[in-house]
Write a protein that holds these residues in place. Structure first.
Motif, PDB file in Angstrom:
ATOM      1  N   GLN A 152     172.424  -0.074   7.609  1.00  0.00           N
ATOM      2  CA  GLN A 152     171.442  -1.138   7.793  1.00  0.00           C
ATOM      3  C   GLN A 152     172.006  -2.451   7.272  1.00  0.00           C
ATOM      4  O   GLN A 152     173.033  -2.491   6.607  1.00  0.00           O
ATOM      5  N   SER A 153     171.269  -3.529   7.563  1.00  0.00           N
ATOM      6  CA  SER A 153     171.772  -4.878   7.308  1.00  0.00           C
ATOM      7  C   SER A 153     171.258  -5.470   6.001  1.00  0.00           C
ATOM      8  O   SER A 153     171.047  -6.678   5.904  1.00  0.00           O
ATOM      9  N   GLY A 168     170.943  -4.645  16.778  1.00  0.00           N
ATOM     10  CA  GLY A 168     170.293  -5.802  16.177  1.00  0.00           C
ATOM     11  C   GLY A 168     170.783  -6.147  14.789  1.00  0.00           C
ATOM     12  O   GLY A 168     170.166  -6.960  14.093  1.00  0.00           O
ATOM     13  N   PHE A 169     171.917  -5.571  14.364  1.00  0.00           N
ATOM     14  CA  PHE A 169     172.432  -5.838  13.019  1.00  0.00           C
ATOM     15  C   PHE A 169     172.632  -7.341  12.795  1.00  0.00           C
ATOM     16  O   PHE A 169     172.192  -7.890  11.776  1.00  0.00           O
ATOM     17  N   SER A 191     170.497   5.438  16.522  1.00  0.00           N
ATOM     18  CA  SER A 191     169.527   4.423  16.112  1.00  0.00           C
ATOM     19  C   SER A 191     168.248   5.097  15.621  1.00  0.00           C
ATOM     20  O   SER A 191     167.612   5.857  16.355  1.00  0.00           O
ATOM     21  N   PRO A 209     165.280   3.342  13.798  1.00  0.00           N
ATOM     22  CA  PRO A 209     164.719   2.129  13.198  1.00  0.00           C
ATOM     23  C   PRO A 209     163.423   2.354  12.439  1.00  0.00           C
ATOM     24  O   PRO A 209     162.782   3.400  12.557  1.00  0.00           O
ATOM     25  N   ASP A 258     167.527  -2.195  12.501  1.00  0.00           N
ATOM     26  CA  ASP A 258     168.880  -1.831  12.911  1.00  0.00           C
ATOM     27  C   ASP A 258     169.384  -0.551  12.242  1.00  0.00           C
ATOM     28  O   ASP A 258     170.576  -0.251  12.290  1.00  0.00           O
TER      29      ASP A 258
END
Length: 419
Positions: A86-87, A110-111, A172, A174, A180
């Motif tokens: 994850q970001s 979507g990172f 993925s 989420p 992300d």
């Protein structure tokens, strides 16, 4: 078997310790003979193969040197991939420390956008995080700036990587913490690295919208991710914190219970909405059915009720009326109320009476009004501090987020009073 109810409840006070569990770590933890763990705010994991190594998360930037030192002895070859589940900075903060020539960094769907949003809003999120986590992490100062990380590879929904006889399926999943989020699945070994999809403590309520603030995490997407991971049939689940969860039977049973518990909170909320109950009533009235209770150490079921309500209904609560449509909050008339009440001291007296009657939240409401007009009134500040102390005592310290909030408010009152 699943952990007993008592053992799950005991995990709450340990949550603060989880994020600092690497402080005294002297060597990497061997989960298997090819998977090694370095503890951090969120842990980093090294997976060795016959043709090089894979790193799953890197830990926080402040601890990157320590994390690298712990994971260097088990290394068997060049670092082929760094996979970020994850970001958030506690997952990617150590990337620059680990990068080698040829290392490819992998992020989830979507990172880049999620990280950009978080970095752009640091002036907003930073002080809020500091209020909650500063004393818990005991940094003694601000953290290092987060590195600028741009993945070489972005997963869409699924991506398979084969390296040195091992297969890594990146999936993925989420909404556990970020849009992300990735789960790393090793199908031959039956090991799933889930990052923080399930939060910091196993078998506990997800935090669908944190106190710091975040884009809301949608409950249905969370349940879909849970279903995806459950259907893998993992024999070992490696989360972002603590020890690995072992045993296919236990994992399946725990994830079944987690799914049932979160589904219950969702259904309870939606049924309450259909019955015409407002969100505050639903938060107050929520109670776990016997046998379905899960941990509430970071997120809480009552908070999830509020998040789910907003997910389905939006920002406008009809009971708030016309003024909710405009940028003039109710607090704009606090000074008028204080004047009509005869001054902040009178409200402090009433707040103390509420507190003595066992209604600390009502006492806090009254001090909110009084302090809007007289922010330095010692009598009001004293009652407000006592009300927060009562709330902290009643909480039992089981939920870390609630505990951190209440302690920070008490500390703020002490500072203003000169205690």
């Amino acid at each position: 078997m699943s952990p007993s109810a008592d053992s799950v409840k005991d995990a709450g006070p340990k949550l603060a310790g989880l994020v600092r569990s690497g402080d005294e770590q002297a060597e990497a933890i061997a989960i298997t003979d090819f998977v090694f763990q370095a503890n951090d705010i969120s842990n980093a994991y090294l997976v060795t193969t016959a043709e090089g190594d894979v790193l799953i998360n890197t830990g926080f930037m402040d601890n990157a040197e320590r994390t690298k030192r712990l994971l260097t002895p088990p290394r068997t070859g060049p670092l082929a991939f760094i996979i970020l589940t994850q970001s958030h900075a506690d997952h990617f903060g150590g990337v620059p420390e680990f990068l080698e020539e040829g290392t490819q960094v992998v992020g989830g769907p979507g990172f880049n956008e999620a990280l950009s949003d978080m970095m752009r809003l640091q002036p907003f999120f930073g002080p809020r995080s500091g209020k909650l986590w500063g004393s818990t992490l005991k940094r003694g100062g601000s953290p290092k700036p987060a590195p600028d990380v741009v993945p070489d590879i972005l997963v869409d929904r699924r991506l398979t990587i084969d390296l040195g006889g091992r297969t890594f399926e990146l999936i993925s999943t989420p909404e556990g913490e970020t849009i992300d989020s990735l789960t790393v699945w090793m199908p031959k070994e039956k090991i799933a690295f889930t990052g923080n999809v399930f939060g910091p403590v196993w078998l506990s309520m997800p935090f669908l919208n944190t106190l710091r603030g975040d884009k809301p995490r949608l409950v249905r997407n969370y349940l879909k991710s849970l279903e995806t991971i459950r259907d893998l049939g993992a024999e070992i689940i490696v989360t972002g914190h603590g020890e690995a969860i072992r045993g296919a039977e236990r994992i399946r049973a725990d994830l079944d219970k987690l799914h049932a518990a979160v589904s219950h909170v969702r259904d309870y909320t939606l049924e309450g909405m259909k019955a015409g109950k407002d969100v505050h009533t639903l938060m107050r009235e929520f109670a776990w059915p016997e046998g379905l209770e899960i941990g509430e150490f970071h997120g809480k079921a009552a908070w999830a009720v509020k998040s789910i309500w907003r997910e389905y209904s939006g920002w406008l609560h009809y009971e708030d009326g016309t003024t909710a449509l405009y940028g003039v909050p109710r607090s704009s008339v606090d000074a008028d109320l204080v004047e009509l009440a005869g001054g902040a001291a009178r409200l402090a007296e009433r707040a103390l009476a509420k507190l003595d009657a066992g209604a600390p939240l009502e006492a806090v409401h009254l001090t909110d009004i009084a302090l809007s007009a007289e922010p330095d009134n010692a009598g009001v500040l004293t009652v407000r501090k006592a009300a927060h102390e009562a709330l902290l005592a009643a909480s039992g310290g089981k939920n870390l987020s609630e505990t951190m909030w209440l302690r920070s408010e008490i500390a703020a009152m002490e500072a203003r009073l000169g205690d």
